[in-house]
Design a protein around this motif. Sequence first.
Motif, mmCIF file in Angstrom:
data_model
loop_
_atom_site.group_PDB
_atom_site.id
_atom_site.type_symbol
_atom_site.label_atom_id
_atom_site.label_comp_id
_atom_site.label_asym_id
_atom_site.label_seq_id
_atom_site.Cartn_x
_atom_site.Cartn_y
_atom_site.Cartn_z
ATOM 1 N N MET A 155 1.009 -0.990 -0.535
ATOM 2 C CA MET A 155 -0.269 -0.357 0.098
ATOM 3 C C MET A 155 1.021 1.189 -0.467
ATOM 4 N N GLU A 156 2.252 1.085 0.106
ATOM 5 C CA GLU A 156 3.054 3.074 0.656
ATOM 6 C C GLU A 156 3.921 2.057 -0.331
ATOM 7 N N SER A 157 4.669 1.873 -0.401
ATOM 8 C CA SER A 157 5.878 1.737 -1.135
ATOM 9 C C SER A 157 5.712 2.567 -2.611
ATOM 10 N N ALA A 158 4.848 2.872 -3.763
ATOM 11 C CA ALA A 158 5.067 3.465 -4.848
ATOM 12 C C ALA A 158 4.721 5.059 -4.049
ATOM 13 N N ALA A 159 3.654 5.501 -3.512
ATOM 14 C CA ALA A 159 3.938 6.431 -2.834
ATOM 15 C C ALA A 159 5.149 7.052 -2.329
ATOM 16 N N THR A 160 5.656 6.306 -1.011
ATOM 17 C CA THR A 160 7.420 6.395 -0.586
ATOM 18 C C THR A 160 7.968 7.112 -2.225
ATOM 19 N N LEU A 161 8.297 6.134 -2.665
ATOM 20 C CA LEU A 161 9.354 6.907 -3.520
ATOM 21 C C LEU A 161 9.225 7.692 -4.802
ATOM 22 N N ARG A 162 7.766 7.648 -4.918
ATOM 23 C CA ARG A 162 7.916 9.572 -5.667
ATOM 24 C C ARG A 162 7.088 10.202 -4.760
ATOM 25 N N SER A 163 6.588 10.296 -3.842
ATOM 26 C CA SER A 163 7.284 11.363 -2.977
ATOM 27 C C SER A 163 8.824 11.851 -2.798
ATOM 28 N N ALA A 164 9.336 10.484 -3.010
ATOM 29 C CA ALA A 164 11.352 10.856 -2.230
ATOM 30 C C ALA A 164 11.424 11.732 -3.356
ATOM 31 N N VAL A 165 11.560 10.683 -4.925
ATOM 32 C CA VAL A 165 12.010 11.994 -5.830
ATOM 33 C C VAL A 165 12.035 13.257 -6.087
ATOM 34 N N ALA A 166 9.889 13.354 -5.959
ATOM 35 C CA ALA A 166 9.279 14.320 -5.904
ATOM 36 C C ALA A 166 10.581 15.638 -5.033
ATOM 37 N N ALA A 167 10.737 15.540 -4.129
ATOM 38 C CA ALA A 167 11.590 15.839 -2.925
ATOM 39 C C ALA A 167 12.863 16.442 -3.072
ATOM 40 N N GLY A 168 14.093 15.774 -4.315
ATOM 41 C CA GLY A 168 15.162 16.205 -5.300
ATOM 42 C C GLY A 168 15.645 14.890 -5.313
ATOM 43 N N VAL A 169 16.991 15.079 -5.890
ATOM 44 C CA VAL A 169 17.456 13.177 -6.831
ATOM 45 C C VAL A 169 18.145 12.687 -5.771
ATOM 46 N N ARG A 170 18.097 11.810 -5.642
ATOM 47 C CA ARG A 170 18.837 10.426 -4.753
ATOM 48 C C ARG A 170 18.139 9.432 -5.182
ATOM 49 N N PRO A 171 19.134 8.327 -4.339
ATOM 50 C CA PRO A 171 18.934 7.408 -4.237
ATOM 51 C C PRO A 171 17.609 6.447 -3.951
ATOM 52 N N VAL A 172 16.868 5.973 -4.816
ATOM 53 C CA VAL A 172 15.342 5.411 -4.011
ATOM 54 C C VAL A 172 15.086 3.479 -4.399
ATOM 55 N N ALA A 173 15.174 2.965 -3.125
ATOM 56 C CA ALA A 173 14.807 1.604 -3.363
ATOM 57 C C ALA A 173 13.782 0.996 -2.993
ATOM 58 N N ALA A 174 13.053 -0.508 -3.175
ATOM 59 C CA ALA A 174 11.808 -0.558 -1.783
ATOM 60 C C ALA A 174 11.949 -2.339 -1.942
ATOM 61 N N VAL A 175 12.256 -2.130 -0.489
ATOM 62 C CA VAL A 175 12.447 -4.219 -0.464
ATOM 63 C C VAL A 175 11.367 -4.257 0.523
ATOM 64 N N ARG A 176 10.038 -5.931 0.006
ATOM 65 C CA ARG A 176 9.079 -6.138 1.114
ATOM 66 C C ARG A 176 9.358 -7.340 1.120
ATOM 67 N N VAL A 177 8.977 -7.453 2.748
ATOM 68 C CA VAL A 177 8.651 -9.085 2.605
ATOM 69 C C VAL A 177 7.368 -9.399 2.718
ATOM 70 N N ILE A 178 7.574 -10.641 2.051
ATOM 71 C CA ILE A 178 6.301 -11.244 1.742
ATOM 72 C C ILE A 178 5.214 -12.283 2.751
ATOM 73 N N VAL A 179 4.319 -11.232 3.200
ATOM 74 C CA VAL A 179 4.035 -12.011 4.532
ATOM 75 C C VAL A 179 2.467 -13.148 3.890
ATOM 76 N N ASP A 180 1.915 -13.084 2.966
ATOM 77 C CA ASP A 180 1.022 -13.920 2.424
ATOM 78 C C ASP A 180 1.343 -14.136 0.738
ATOM 79 N N ALA A 181 0.989 -14.284 -0.067
ATOM 80 C CA ALA A 181 1.005 -15.007 -1.433
ATOM 81 C C ALA A 181 -0.089 -15.763 -1.944
ATOM 82 N N PRO A 182 -0.095 -16.389 -3.204
ATOM 83 C CA PRO A 182 -1.130 -16.833 -4.120
ATOM 84 C C PRO A 182 -1.861 -18.526 -2.824
ATOM 85 N N GLU A 183 -1.455 -19.110 -3.236
ATOM 86 C CA GLU A 183 -1.122 -20.197 -2.480
ATOM 87 C C GLU A 183 -1.001 -19.909 -0.707
ATOM 88 N N HIS A 184 -1.581 -19.004 -0.239
ATOM 89 C CA HIS A 184 -0.759 -18.682 1.468
ATOM 90 C C HIS A 184 -1.430 -17.345 1.238
#
Length: 247
Positions: A155-184
């Motif tokens: 729910m948050e990564s896209a908004a986080t990185l979009r806001s970060a680059v809007a605030a200035g030039v910087r490296p950005v990344a997103a790393v998430r841990v899966i808590v549920d998946a199609p079979e889980h």
Amino acid sequence: MTPGPGPAPLLIACALGIERFALRGGDFGAAAGPVTVLRTGMGPQAAERAVTRALAGSVAPRGGAPGAAVIATGFCAGLAPGMHPGDLVVAEETRDGAGHTPCTGTAVLAEALTRLAWAGPGRAVHTGPLVGSGHVVRGAERARLHATGAIAVDMESAATLRSAVAAGVRPVAAVRVIVDAPEHELVRIGTLRGGISAFRVLRTVLPAFFAWHRSSLLPGGELDGHAAPSDHPGRDVSLRPESDQAS
């Protein structure tokens, strides 16, 4: 959060208190500069507001070094069959209805994460597009998002990185841990076990984040930053430790 004369800071943004608790329990000894773990609150609007406030005044001067590096992290839902709770997702780009944001240093992060102690039989690091949603995604909607090329949703990564680059030039990344998946899926028995597994993994990711941050500070742009174009179908690459690959 104004960068001083030393190394640029690192801002690690997550939504939930339990995510922040997991991250704050890590080892900060290898950090290359000041580190802030920011709890944004749930949802894209909360993430946008919190990150914009946190980065206020951190815009890099024209021609100067990039501003504070930003990583969006926490839990997510996997979209691809075969994913398991505790697997990691390293975004090549984040997407939502407002557009897409290319991520920096995907390969650096993926390689660093495969070397962590949590990596063992069955664990995987997946790379590909990470899509944003304003609500929890289940069932048929999960399949529709996967058909667009995305491999995970939060729910948050896209908004986080979009806001970060809007605030200035910087490296950005997103790393998430899966808590549920199609079979889980979260609604099934075993959710608690999946949540515990994801929490334990999130507690171990800081060394990889710091390795990525150090790479972002090297002269000449040593990170492998690349952007998948908006019509890129995405790719789902599972990187496993060499010991697993040999088995």
